[in-house]
Design a protein around this motif. Sequence first.
Motif, PDB file in Angstrom:
ATOM      1  N   GLU A 128       0.825  -1.210   0.000  1.00 43.48           N
ATOM      2  CA  GLU A 128       0.000   0.000   0.000  1.00 43.48           C
ATOM      3  C   GLU A 128       0.859   1.260   0.000  1.00 43.48           C
ATOM      4  O   GLU A 128       0.542   2.232  -0.683  1.00 43.48           O
ATOM      5  N   MET A 129       1.961   1.253   0.744  1.00 38.66           N
ATOM      6  CA  MET A 129       2.848   2.410   0.792  1.00 38.66           C
ATOM      7  C   MET A 129       3.502   2.643  -0.569  1.00 38.66           C
ATOM      8  O   MET A 129       3.593   3.772  -1.036  1.00 38.66           O
TER       9      MET A 129
ATOM     10  N   HIS B 173       2.297   1.840  -3.483  1.00 40.56           N
ATOM     11  CA  HIS B 173       1.280   2.388  -4.380  1.00 40.56           C
ATOM     12  C   HIS B 173       1.004   3.852  -4.073  1.00 40.56           C
ATOM     13  O   HIS B 173       0.832   4.662  -4.984  1.00 40.56           O
ATOM     14  N   ARG B 174       0.981   4.207  -2.788  1.00 40.79           N
ATOM     15  CA  ARG B 174       0.754   5.593  -2.403  1.00 40.79           C
ATOM     16  C   ARG B 174       1.880   6.497  -2.893  1.00 40.79           C
ATOM     17  O   ARG B 174       1.665   7.628  -3.309  1.00 40.79           O
ATOM     18  N   LEU B 175       3.112   6.002  -2.834  1.00 43.44           N
ATOM     19  CA  LEU B 175       4.259   6.806  -3.237  1.00 43.44           C
ATOM     20  C   LEU B 175       4.402   6.930  -4.749  1.00 43.44           C
ATOM     21  O   LEU B 175       4.896   7.938  -5.245  1.00 43.44           O
TER      22      LEU B 175
END
Length: 114
Positions: free
Chosen positions: A85-86, A88-90
């Motif tokens: 998830e991190m 993808h967020r970045l």
Amino acid sequence: MIKSELVQKLAKENPHLYPRDLEKVVNAIVSTIGEALARGDRVELRGFGTFGVKNRSARTGRNPKTGDLVEVSEKAVPVFKTGKEMRHRLNASPTQPKRKAKAAAANINSLVDA
């Protein structure tokens, strides 16, 4: 962001909590992660990442100043791997995810080539 900035941000988002209490919570989390790593355990924070310990074997290195050979002992080093998830967020653009952007570019290129 440093630890004190994290405490300040948490205090702004949670005005009903005292900053000194939030500082104790942040210190407790950091020290618990450190203690787990010292034991050789793995710490996983879903959506954020995983902390672990990697052992590096002994080797022969070089002193950069003199060029002399130096024995480097075996050591344990902390490692961090970001969660899915991190990542993808970045890596996602604000308007659309990169996968969709690449697919759109491929479609445009196929139309231009035709």
